[in-house]
Design a protein around this motif. Structure first.
Motif, PDB file in Angstrom:
ATOM      1  N   MET A 777     -24.919 -54.745 -31.686  1.00 19.91           N
ATOM      2  CA  MET A 777     -24.584 -56.085 -32.173  1.00 19.91           C
ATOM      3  C   MET A 777     -23.163 -56.114 -32.748  1.00 19.91           C
ATOM      4  O   MET A 777     -22.464 -57.125 -32.634  1.00 19.91           O
ATOM      5  N   ARG A 778     -22.745 -55.017 -33.342  1.00 17.83           N
ATOM      6  CA  ARG A 778     -21.380 -54.967 -33.859  1.00 17.83           C
ATOM      7  C   ARG A 778     -20.371 -54.930 -32.715  1.00 17.83           C
ATOM      8  O   ARG A 778     -19.271 -55.476 -32.826  1.00 17.83           O
ATOM      9  N   VAL A 779     -20.741 -54.248 -31.632  1.00 19.55           N
ATOM     10  CA  VAL A 779     -19.871 -54.253 -30.457  1.00 19.55           C
ATOM     11  C   VAL A 779     -19.752 -55.680 -29.915  1.00 19.55           C
ATOM     12  O   VAL A 779     -18.676 -56.116 -29.496  1.00 19.55           O
ATOM     13  N   ARG A 780     -20.864 -56.438 -29.941  1.00 22.31           N
ATOM     14  CA  ARG A 780     -20.814 -57.828 -29.489  1.00 22.31           C
ATOM     15  C   ARG A 780     -19.865 -58.646 -30.365  1.00 22.31           C
ATOM     16  O   ARG A 780     -19.098 -59.490 -29.866  1.00 22.31           O
ATOM     17  N   GLU A 781     -19.914 -58.409 -31.679  1.00 25.14           N
ATOM     18  CA  GLU A 781     -19.031 -59.135 -32.586  1.00 25.14           C
ATOM     19  C   GLU A 781     -17.561 -58.856 -32.290  1.00 25.14           C
ATOM     20  O   GLU A 781     -16.700 -59.694 -32.543  1.00 25.14           O
ATOM     21  N   GLU A 782     -17.279 -57.660 -31.748  1.00 21.03           N
ATOM     22  CA  GLU A 782     -15.899 -57.307 -31.404  1.00 21.03           C
ATOM     23  C   GLU A 782     -15.452 -57.939 -30.091  1.00 21.03           C
ATOM     24  O   GLU A 782     -14.295 -57.805 -29.682  1.00 21.03           O
ATOM     25  N   GLY A 783     -16.391 -58.615 -29.395  1.00 22.04           N
ATOM     26  CA  GLY A 783     -16.039 -59.346 -28.190  1.00 22.04           C
ATOM     27  C   GLY A 783     -15.911 -58.509 -26.940  1.00 22.04           C
ATOM     28  O   GLY A 783     -15.227 -58.904 -25.997  1.00 22.04           O
ATOM     29  N   VAL A 784     -16.561 -57.342 -26.888  1.00 19.28           N
ATOM     30  CA  VAL A 784     -16.479 -56.480 -25.704  1.00 19.28           C
ATOM     31  C   VAL A 784     -17.435 -57.014 -24.634  1.00 19.28           C
ATOM     32  O   VAL A 784     -18.631 -57.152 -24.886  1.00 19.28           O
ATOM     33  N   PRO A 785     -16.954 -57.333 -23.416  1.00 24.03           N
ATOM     34  CA  PRO A 785     -17.832 -57.887 -22.382  1.00 24.03           C
ATOM     35  C   PRO A 785     -18.507 -56.797 -21.551  1.00 24.03           C
ATOM     36  O   PRO A 785     -17.959 -55.705 -21.375  1.00 24.03           O
ATOM     37  N   PHE A 786     -19.707 -57.097 -21.044  1.00 20.35           N
ATOM     38  CA  PHE A 786     -20.434 -56.190 -20.160  1.00 20.35           C
ATOM     39  C   PHE A 786     -21.104 -57.006 -19.058  1.00 20.35           C
ATOM     40  O   PHE A 786     -21.495 -58.164 -19.260  1.00 20.35           O
ATOM     41  N   ASP A 787     -21.267 -56.355 -17.903  1.00 19.72           N
ATOM     42  CA  ASP A 787     -21.957 -57.005 -16.786  1.00 19.72           C
ATOM     43  C   ASP A 787     -23.471 -56.928 -16.940  1.00 19.72           C
ATOM     44  O   ASP A 787     -24.196 -57.776 -16.419  1.00 19.72           O
ATOM     45  N   ALA A 788     -23.967 -55.892 -17.598  1.00 21.27           N
ATOM     46  CA  ALA A 788     -25.409 -55.743 -17.813  1.00 21.27           C
ATOM     47  C   ALA A 788     -25.628 -54.831 -19.003  1.00 21.27           C
ATOM     48  O   ALA A 788     -24.757 -54.045 -19.382  1.00 21.27           O
ATOM     49  N   ILE A 789     -26.824 -54.933 -19.593  1.00 27.61           N
ATOM     50  CA  ILE A 789     -27.176 -54.140 -20.774  1.00 27.61           C
ATOM     51  C   ILE A 789     -28.500 -53.443 -20.493  1.00 27.61           C
ATOM     52  O   ILE A 789     -29.461 -54.071 -20.041  1.00 27.61           O
ATOM     53  N   VAL A 790     -28.538 -52.141 -20.768  1.00 28.32           N
ATOM     54  CA  VAL A 790     -29.757 -51.342 -20.633  1.00 28.32           C
ATOM     55  C   VAL A 790     -30.130 -50.867 -22.022  1.00 28.32           C
ATOM     56  O   VAL A 790     -29.316 -50.239 -22.707  1.00 28.32           O
ATOM     57  N   SER A 791     -31.355 -51.173 -22.456  1.00 31.57           N
ATOM     58  CA  SER A 791     -31.730 -50.866 -23.840  1.00 31.57           C
ATOM     59  C   SER A 791     -33.077 -50.169 -23.915  1.00 31.57           C
ATOM     60  O   SER A 791     -34.019 -50.528 -23.202  1.00 31.57           O
ATOM     61  N   ASP A 792     -33.137 -49.174 -24.794  1.00 31.64           N
ATOM     62  CA  ASP A 792     -34.415 -48.557 -25.155  1.00 31.64           C
ATOM     63  C   ASP A 792     -35.236 -49.590 -25.947  1.00 31.64           C
ATOM     64  O   ASP A 792     -34.705 -50.554 -26.483  1.00 31.64           O
ATOM     65  N   ILE A 793     -36.541 -49.374 -26.026  1.00 29.87           N
ATOM     66  CA  ILE A 793     -37.405 -50.266 -26.805  1.00 29.87           C
ATOM     67  C   ILE A 793     -37.683 -49.690 -28.183  1.00 29.87           C
ATOM     68  O   ILE A 793     -37.489 -50.339 -29.208  1.00 29.87           O
ATOM     69  N   GLU A 794     -38.138 -48.406 -28.222  1.00 26.22           N
ATOM     70  CA  GLU A 794     -38.503 -47.805 -29.500  1.00 26.22           C
ATOM     71  C   GLU A 794     -37.256 -47.263 -30.177  1.00 26.22           C
ATOM     72  O   GLU A 794     -36.748 -46.204 -29.804  1.00 26.22           O
ATOM     73  N   MET A 795     -36.734 -47.997 -31.178  1.00 27.75           N
ATOM     74  CA  MET A 795     -35.546 -47.585 -31.916  1.00 27.75           C
ATOM     75  C   MET A 795     -35.722 -47.934 -33.389  1.00 27.75           C
ATOM     76  O   MET A 795     -36.422 -48.901 -33.712  1.00 27.75           O
ATOM     77  N   PRO A 796     -35.102 -47.165 -34.295  1.00 28.66           N
ATOM     78  CA  PRO A 796     -35.186 -47.487 -35.721  1.00 28.66           C
ATOM     79  C   PRO A 796     -34.367 -48.726 -36.046  1.00 28.66           C
ATOM     80  O   PRO A 796     -33.560 -49.197 -35.252  1.00 28.66           O
ATOM     81  N   ASP A 797     -34.587 -49.259 -37.252  1.00 30.05           N
ATOM     82  CA  ASP A 797     -33.858 -50.422 -37.780  1.00 30.05           C
ATOM     83  C   ASP A 797     -34.182 -51.691 -36.994  1.00 30.05           C
ATOM     84  O   ASP A 797     -34.878 -52.562 -37.472  1.00 30.05           O
ATOM     85  N   MET A 798     -33.652 -51.812 -35.778  1.00 33.38           N
ATOM     86  CA  MET A 798     -33.934 -52.973 -34.930  1.00 33.38           C
ATOM     87  C   MET A 798     -34.408 -52.446 -33.589  1.00 33.38           C
ATOM     88  O   MET A 798     -33.678 -51.723 -32.913  1.00 33.38           O
ATOM     89  N   ASP A 799     -35.657 -52.775 -33.195  1.00 36.22           N
ATOM     90  CA  ASP A 799     -36.149 -52.266 -31.919  1.00 36.22           C
ATOM     91  C   ASP A 799     -35.611 -53.101 -30.766  1.00 36.22           C
ATOM     92  O   ASP A 799     -34.916 -54.112 -30.952  1.00 36.22           O
ATOM     93  N   GLY A 800     -35.929 -52.673 -29.541  1.00 35.38           N
ATOM     94  CA  GLY A 800     -35.379 -53.331 -28.368  1.00 35.38           C
ATOM     95  C   GLY A 800     -35.811 -54.771 -28.218  1.00 35.38           C
ATOM     96  O   GLY A 800     -35.037 -55.619 -27.734  1.00 35.38           O
ATOM     97  N   LEU A 801     -37.039 -55.092 -28.617  1.00 38.34           N
ATOM     98  CA  LEU A 801     -37.517 -56.469 -28.502  1.00 38.34           C
ATOM     99  C   LEU A 801     -36.730 -57.398 -29.428  1.00 38.34           C
ATOM    100  O   LEU A 801     -36.322 -58.496 -29.034  1.00 38.34           O
TER     101      LEU A 801
END
Length: 864
Positions: A777-801
């Protein structure tokens, strides 16, 4: 002191440490019945034993505290912060009384009537009367200003309490094996003095073993070769066994921190969350005791200096609750401890101004310094940027003591900070101080022991070997051009004022001391030995280049070099933090496929050299052939309490002959491990990894030009699958002829980040990987563009969902394809993922399905 009383004091001290943490947990979760039951049981045990031993004052305080806890447990009284504070006050009184008993054998005199009255009133649901600070009992240790000493309870004198070892734990029950009757683990209490005596005897045995091996090498006596080898193995096993009894989880040094942070939060009016990771990481109890106070001080500093007040955090767009993160893990022969926060960061301009005002540097010198060098002024004695002195900090006493104490045990402390985002301190310390592995080297005609803990590699220099790097000079400074990098050099003979041999040929030991990399010029390198560390004689303690001395196998006494002291004496250092160090910040960790990658080069099977990303390799092992056994048709080795399969990269297994050893690359993830058998380790280097796809040869992603040679890059996924464990399935990859699409990989496992990035890169994608959804999310705030995002689901703090919902809520990336990766891919899981906003859902790690999904998602517009 009566043995029964001694046992009671030991058990009570254990219970009090557990109570501090449990009460802080209970305050955060008042409905946590297991924690409430644990707290009640511990207090009840203390009270019951007090009555049996006739400790009436202790019994009265514990009984009053038990009354409140009983009401909490019955549900007739609600758990409140004020009630928890009152119970914590009762625990502090109990600690003071216990300290008095330990010192004198009897209960100290004191007045507990106001405290007991307040406890009883609270148990009846009344407002408890305000408590005046209780005067310390006669036997209690004097108070110390928190900024001058860490706020931890002083341990009782060794003569007054039984010192116990790492196995000083009550018997616990574990479940036998996938539902049978529980099995009780039997433990006993062992005096630390007994363990120290054992360690001393083992140390002497190691010295004797080294002497016998030296004699055997000198006389070439075949008759003694076999029994000496057996003696060497037994000595090593005995040493390892004794060391295990001295090992303790680092969580023992953290046990009082939850209470400390809780009290600090109330005192400073801040909301602070303490996140402790790796509490089961073990290290020598001697090291544990020496780092306990530095860690306490650093956590207090993070809470006071680092974290903002809730209003400031809201204004900065941060959650009201600040986080202090403690993380510990093994790395080689070290323990790495990270103390970080997500606070305001260190004020570089204020530190620069303070350094100028204190005369630590001139304006011209400060202008030449990098930001990282300026930040290191906080380790100077008397340095503080606090604008006012408080009960917590501001006197400038602390960080210099922390650094000094850590360096005394051969450790280093480094820091990375970014204003507005937080600060992370990284401590690197040895596992043990008793027996260490060292290189025996020579400089100026004298031999020294150089601990391997800081040695990165040895480089042969000079004209004696064709193609060997040469020592160059910039003005009067010696440097070594090593893999397109200039490395500052230190002449050990020159530093110690010995007769220096010619620097035209010899060896350079490349050292890594915290963030500093430099080379030590040596005349000769003899061998590697396990040495027993003896303290430096008082007459030599002012020479900071030495950390101790040892006795070699031939009976000679040599000095042990201290890489920290050598670095300070020579004045070597680095400039700005590297990208890898920057990634250690909790909120900013990324890995890019187009960046330079650390690679391990090795030789195995047919063809030329092979390469694997170093980040995937947990350890390099050189396993004796006799330790490798067969399980059916699979070679295995007993490794760290489990059987580790060994996969030969050549395709067929040939056991090492005689005394030969087998080089093995060890890959681990969670509780799984696999060893890849190779022929020879060639080098470790950094290269920009540009992989050209191969011809579909199983086990290889493709080829790359590394160090000027065509090198095959192995497909680690394929070899892991050959171990028989269902880590994932391997499949060939293909590179698109189109422009390289940009992908963001969100994955909290460093192992799988290193695994997936090269595969996606070889498939034609430009990849950036981050370790958490928060970092994404911090990378998004910096305005870095991507064509697609691949994300794990089970993660600490904020999960993939939650991450998917946040992305789809609007802003950048809201229309980007989102692909979920998860080990859980049942229909219900897929449905939840699609409901959260994922475009597709792929089982972890089905590479074929992932590549197919990416191709489909990037060729079609996202469906609403």
């Amino acid at each position: 002191m009566d043995d029964l009383l001694v046992d009671f004091l030991t058990e009570t001290n254990e219970g009090l440490v557990a109570l501090d943490s449990a009460l802080v947990r209970l305050e955060r979760a008042p409905d946590d019945q297991p924690t409430l039951s644990e707290v009640f049981r511990l207090v009840h045990t203390i009270k019951g034993t007090c009555g049996f031993l006739g400790l009436s004052r202790l019994e009265a305080v514990a009984h009053a505290g038990e009354n409140i806890l009983g009401r909490y447990r019955d549900g007739t009284l609600a758990v409140t912060p004020a009630g928890i504070t009152l119970i914590l006050s009762a625990l502090d009184r109990i600690k003071a009384i216990v300290s008095g008993i330990e010192a004198s054998g009897t209960e100290p005199v004191g007045d507990d009537v106001p405290l007991i009255a307040a406890l009883n009133a609270a148990a009846e649901g009344e407002d408890a009367p305000a408590l005046a600070p209780a005067p310390p009992s006669a036997a209690a240790p004097p108070s110390v200003a928190p900024s001058e000493a860490p706020a931890v309870e002083a341990p009782p004198p060794a003569s007054a309490r039984p010192a116990t070892s790492a196995i000083d734990e009550p018997a616990t029950e574990v479940m036998a094996p996938n539902g049978s009757a529980p099995v009780t683990q039997q433990t006993i209490r062992v005096s630390v003095d007994v363990l120290e005596d054992l360690m001393t005897l083992v140390s002497e045995l190691v010295l004797t073993r080294n002497q016998l091996l030296q004699l055997a090498r000198a006389h070439q006596s075949d008759a003694f070769a076999v029994p000496l080898q057996r003696l060497s193995h037994i000595t090593s096993d005995l040493q390892e066994g004794v060391m295990k009894t001295r090992m303790q989880p680092i969580g023992h040094a953290w046990a009082k921190l939850p209470r400390l942070v809780r009290d600090l939060s109330h005192e400073l009016g801040k909301k602070i969350e303490l996140d402790m990771r790796g509490a089961q990481t073990e290290l020598d109890r001697q090291v544990l005791e020496l780092i306990r106070d530095p860690l306490t001080h650093m956590v207090r500093n993070s809470g006071d200096h680092g974290l903002e007040k809730p209003a400031e955090r809201r204004a900065a767009g941060k959650p009201e609750t600040g986080r202090v993160i403690l993380n510990a893990y093994h790395e080689g022969g070290h323990i790495i401890i990270e103390v970080g926060d997500d606070g305001r960061g260190l004020p570089v301009d204020r530190i620069r101004a303070k350094a100028l005002a204190n005369g630590l540097a001139t304006e011209a010198e400060l202008a030449q310094m990098s930001e990282r060098e300026v930040l290191r002024f906080i380790f100077a004695a008397g340095f503080s940027t606090a604008q006012q002195v408080t009960s917590v900090s501001g006197r400038g006493v602390g960080m210099d003591v922390v650094k000094t104490n850590i360096e005394k045990i051969g450790g280093t402390v480094e820091l990375i900070s970014k204003e507005g985002r937080g600060t992370t301190f990284t401590i690197k310390i040895p596992l043990t101080l008793a027996i260490v592995s060292a290189l025996i080297v020579e400089a100026g005609g004298e031999r020294f022991a150089l601990p391997q803990i800081g040695v990165v590699e040895l480089v042969r220099v000079g004209a004696a070997q064709e193609g060997a790097p040469r020592i160059e000079r910039i003005k009067d400074a010696a440097v070594l051009r090593l893999r397109d990098r200039l490395l500052p050099l230190v002449s050990l003979a020159g530093l110690l004022r010995l007769h220096a041999a010619s620097e035209d040929q010899g060896f350079v030991a490349v050292m890594q001391v915290g963030g500093q990399a430099f080379g030590i010029i040596l005349d000769r390198v003899f061998d590697t030995e396990e040495i027993v560390v003896k303290p430096v004689a008082p007459i030599l303690r002012h020479i900071t280049m030495f950390s101790g001395n040892t006795i070699l196998g031939d009976g000679s006494v040599i000095m042990i070099l201290d890489p920290n002291g050598i670095a300070r004496a020579a004045g070597v250092g680095l400039d700005a933090a590297t990208e890898e160090e920057r990634r250690n910040l909790p909120a900013s960790i990324d890995m890019r496929s187009n960046a330079h990658t650390s690679l391990l080069l090795f030789r195995a099977g047919d063809g030329g050299p092979k390469a694997v990303p170093l980040g995937l390799v947990a350890r390099l092992e050189d396993i004796p052939g006799e330790r490798i056994e067969m399980s059916g048709m699979t070679p295995v080795v007993q490794y760290r309490g489990a059987l580790m399969p060994i996969v030969p990269i050549s395709g067929h297994w040939m056991a090492p002959e005689g005394d030969a050893r087998q080089p093995v690359l060890v890959f681990t993830e969670n509780d799984r491990a696999m060893g890849l058998a190779v022929e020879e380790i060639l080098d470790v280097l950094e290269e920009k990894l540009e992989i050209e796809p191969g011809t579909g040869r199983p086990g290889y992603i493709g080829s790359a030009v590394i160090a000027g040679r065509v090198t095959e890059v192995i497909d680690t996924a394929y070899w892991l699958s050959q171990a028989g464990d269902d880590w994932f399935r391997a499949a060939p990859s293909a590179r698109s002829n189109a422009a390289r699409p940009r992908l963001l990989l969100v994955e909290d496992s460093a192992f799988f980040r290193h695994l997936v990035v090269p595969v996606l890169s070889a498939a034609g994608y430009e990849v950036m990987a981050v370790e958490s959804a928060v970092a994404a999310m911090r990378v998004r705030e910096e305005g870095v563009p991507f064509d697609a995002i691949v994300s794990d689901i089970e993660m600490p703090d904020m999960d993939g969902l939650a991450f998917a919902r946040a992305v789809r809520a609007g802003g950048a990336w809201s229309e980007s394809p989102l692909i979920a990766l998860s080990s859980r891919a049942e229909p219900a899981d897929v449905a939840r993922g699609r409901e959260a906003g994922f475009t597709d859902y792929v089982a972890k790690y089905d590479r074929d399905a992932l590549l197919r999904s990416l191709s489909e998602c990037l060729s079609a517009p996202i469906q609403a």
